[in-house]
Write a protein that holds these residues in place. Structure first.
Motif, PDB file in Angstrom:
ATOM      1  N   GLY A 146      -1.824  10.243  -2.824  1.00  0.00           N
ATOM      2  CA  GLY A 146      -1.710  11.128  -1.754  1.00  0.00           C
ATOM      3  C   GLY A 146      -1.265  12.582  -1.958  1.00  0.00           C
ATOM      4  O   GLY A 146      -0.345  12.710  -2.896  1.00  0.00           O
ATOM      5  N   ARG A 206       0.818   4.135  -2.854  1.00  0.00           N
ATOM      6  CA  ARG A 206       0.625   5.610  -2.583  1.00  0.00           C
ATOM      7  C   ARG A 206       1.722   6.472  -2.859  1.00  0.00           C
ATOM      8  O   ARG A 206       1.531   7.761  -3.157  1.00  0.00           O
ATOM      9  CB  ARG A 206      -0.095   5.492  -1.174  1.00  0.00           C
ATOM     10  CG  ARG A 206      -1.234   4.830  -0.996  1.00  0.00           C
ATOM     11  CD  ARG A 206      -2.015   5.164   0.299  1.00  0.00           C
ATOM     12  NE  ARG A 206      -2.367   6.375   0.484  1.00  0.00           N
ATOM     13  CZ  ARG A 206      -2.333   7.147   1.593  1.00  0.00           C
ATOM     14  NH1 ARG A 206      -1.848   6.576   2.641  1.00  0.00           N
ATOM     15  NH2 ARG A 206      -2.594   8.308   1.557  1.00  0.00           N
ATOM     16  N   SER A 241      -7.864   5.019   2.481  1.00  0.00           N
ATOM     17  CA  SER A 241      -6.809   5.819   1.672  1.00  0.00           C
ATOM     18  C   SER A 241      -7.169   5.900   0.325  1.00  0.00           C
ATOM     19  O   SER A 241      -7.870   5.368  -0.183  1.00  0.00           O
ATOM     20  CB  SER A 241      -5.405   5.024   2.001  1.00  0.00           C
ATOM     21  OG  SER A 241      -5.407   4.040   1.125  1.00  0.00           O
ATOM     22  N   ARG A 242      -6.486   7.002  -0.328  1.00  0.00           N
ATOM     23  CA  ARG A 242      -6.915   7.298  -1.680  1.00  0.00           C
ATOM     24  C   ARG A 242      -5.517   7.339  -2.292  1.00  0.00           C
ATOM     25  O   ARG A 242      -4.457   7.580  -1.756  1.00  0.00           O
ATOM     26  CB  ARG A 242      -7.362   8.852  -1.933  1.00  0.00           C
ATOM     27  CG  ARG A 242      -8.648   8.949  -1.091  1.00  0.00           C
ATOM     28  CD  ARG A 242      -9.917   8.058  -1.691  1.00  0.00           C
ATOM     29  NE  ARG A 242     -11.178   8.192  -1.119  1.00  0.00           N
ATOM     30  CZ  ARG A 242     -11.529   7.289  -0.443  1.00  0.00           C
ATOM     31  NH1 ARG A 242     -11.319   6.216  -0.462  1.00  0.00           N
ATOM     32  NH2 ARG A 242     -12.947   7.340   0.080  1.00  0.00           N
ATOM     33  N   ASN A 297      -8.451  -1.529  -2.048  1.00  0.00           N
ATOM     34  CA  ASN A 297      -8.174  -1.151  -0.665  1.00  0.00           C
ATOM     35  C   ASN A 297      -9.143  -2.144   0.018  1.00  0.00           C
ATOM     36  O   ASN A 297      -8.940  -2.446   1.007  1.00  0.00           O
ATOM     37  CB  ASN A 297      -8.517   0.219  -0.523  1.00  0.00           C
ATOM     38  CG  ASN A 297      -7.475   1.001  -0.911  1.00  0.00           C
ATOM     39  OD1 ASN A 297      -6.330   0.936  -1.377  1.00  0.00           O
ATOM     40  ND2 ASN A 297      -7.677   2.707  -1.032  1.00  0.00           N
ATOM     41  N   ASN A 313       0.709  -1.129  -0.215  1.00  0.00           N
ATOM     42  CA  ASN A 313       0.157   0.091   0.032  1.00  0.00           C
ATOM     43  C   ASN A 313       0.907   1.204   0.060  1.00  0.00           C
ATOM     44  O   ASN A 313       0.621   2.372  -0.757  1.00  0.00           O
ATOM     45  CB  ASN A 313      -1.060   0.088   1.168  1.00  0.00           C
ATOM     46  CG  ASN A 313      -1.953   1.308   1.269  1.00  0.00           C
ATOM     47  OD1 ASN A 313      -1.603   2.090   1.892  1.00  0.00           O
ATOM     48  ND2 ASN A 313      -2.763   0.871   0.373  1.00  0.00           N
ATOM     49  N   THR A 314       1.800   1.395   0.818  1.00  0.00           N
ATOM     50  CA  THR A 314       2.778   2.638   0.867  1.00  0.00           C
ATOM     51  C   THR A 314       3.566   2.694  -0.461  1.00  0.00           C
ATOM     52  O   THR A 314       3.503   3.894  -0.995  1.00  0.00           O
ATOM     53  CB  THR A 314       3.716   2.320   1.866  1.00  0.00           C
ATOM     54  OG1 THR A 314       3.120   1.955   3.332  1.00  0.00           O
ATOM     55  CG2 THR A 314       4.563   3.484   2.290  1.00  0.00           C
ATOM     56  N   GLU A 340       1.611  15.269   2.496  1.00  0.00           N
ATOM     57  CA  GLU A 340       1.195  14.492   3.331  1.00  0.00           C
ATOM     58  C   GLU A 340       2.662  13.599   3.480  1.00  0.00           C
ATOM     59  O   GLU A 340       3.413  13.274   2.910  1.00  0.00           O
ATOM     60  CB  GLU A 340       0.283  13.282   2.927  1.00  0.00           C
ATOM     61  CG  GLU A 340      -0.011  12.378   3.843  1.00  0.00           C
ATOM     62  CD  GLU A 340      -1.197  11.648   3.075  1.00  0.00           C
ATOM     63  OE1 GLU A 340      -1.415  10.392   3.715  1.00  0.00           O
ATOM     64  OE2 GLU A 340      -1.755  11.677   2.011  1.00  0.00           O
ATOM     65  N   HIS A 365      -7.340   2.187   8.091  1.00  0.00           N
ATOM     66  CA  HIS A 365      -6.418   3.246   7.228  1.00  0.00           C
ATOM     67  C   HIS A 365      -6.259   3.079   5.821  1.00  0.00           C
ATOM     68  O   HIS A 365      -6.367   3.808   4.829  1.00  0.00           O
ATOM     69  CB  HIS A 365      -4.840   3.279   8.237  1.00  0.00           C
ATOM     70  CG  HIS A 365      -4.117   4.374   7.489  1.00  0.00           C
ATOM     71  ND1 HIS A 365      -4.266   5.637   7.533  1.00  0.00           N
ATOM     72  CD2 HIS A 365      -3.039   4.111   6.634  1.00  0.00           C
ATOM     73  CE1 HIS A 365      -3.511   6.391   6.946  1.00  0.00           C
ATOM     74  NE2 HIS A 365      -2.573   5.370   6.387  1.00  0.00           N
TER      75      HIS A 365
END
Length: 195
Positions: free
Chosen positions: A97, A33, A93-94, A178, A29-30, A101, A89
């Protein structure tokens, strides 16, 4: 150690390392994003945490005291609560980012691993099931723990870089992606509590 035991150990480690868990899903995920540049510190924290936890597992198995069981019992609930928070979370999330952020830090990746009961159970089970029947040497147990952490780190790296490959898809379909990741994390939290 027999060939049969080595192949069992390696297959157990491979399956556990590559199945979705909190560290792998957070890395994926990180990367999706923030990309690699802004994710590298989180990844480093996850990797360092993996080695720290597996070293702790080695010493726990080596000294296998009576407090060991109760400590894991408490960590199970703390870890499950964190995983539920992480699922929420990720679900909210979108993509892309906003660049102001703050990307997750080395400390957040490290702390995730410290409460990630999956990797404690992974390491302890591997050591008790495959190593201690053949050797109770602290050196052998530590070396095996290092191997387990290395396999876990490789798996997390694969998950993270998979995130860069699906970034275009994620931008278009982030809600179902997600949702799937959040549901897998909720499943992880559930299985952690019931076992």
């Amino acid at each position: 150690m027999e060939v049969f035991s080595i192949s069992g150990f390696l297959s157990y480690c491979f399956i556990n390392a590559f199945t979705p868990g909190p560290g792998n899903l957070l890395a994926l995920n990180t990367m999706v994003r923030y990309g690699f540049r802004r994710s590298r510190f989180l990844l480093a924290g996850i990797f360092l945490g993996y080695y720290a936890v597996q070293t702790a597992c080695a010493f726990m198995v080596y000294s296998l005291g009576s407090h060991f069981e109760s400590a894991l019992g408490y960590m199970r609930y703390i870890g499950a609560a964190y995983i539920v928070w992480l699922a929420f979370h990720i679900l909210t999330s979108r993509p892309g980012g906003d660049h102001t952020e703050k990307a997750p830090s080395l400390l957040s990746g490290f702390l995730l691993q410290l409460i990630n009961v999956k990797i404690y159970m992974f390491g302890i089970t591997a050591l008790i099931g495959y190593v201690t029947p053949f050797s109770s040497s602290l050196g052998v147990i530590l070396a095996t723990s290092f191997l387990i952490a290395t396999m876990g780190t490789c798996a997390t790296t694969v998950w993270a870089f998979f995130g860069t490959m699906i970034q275009g898809i994620y931008d278009r379909y982030y809600l179902p992606v997600n949702l799937i990741m959040a549901l897998v994390l909720l499943y992880n939290a559930f299985t952690m509590i019931v076992h």
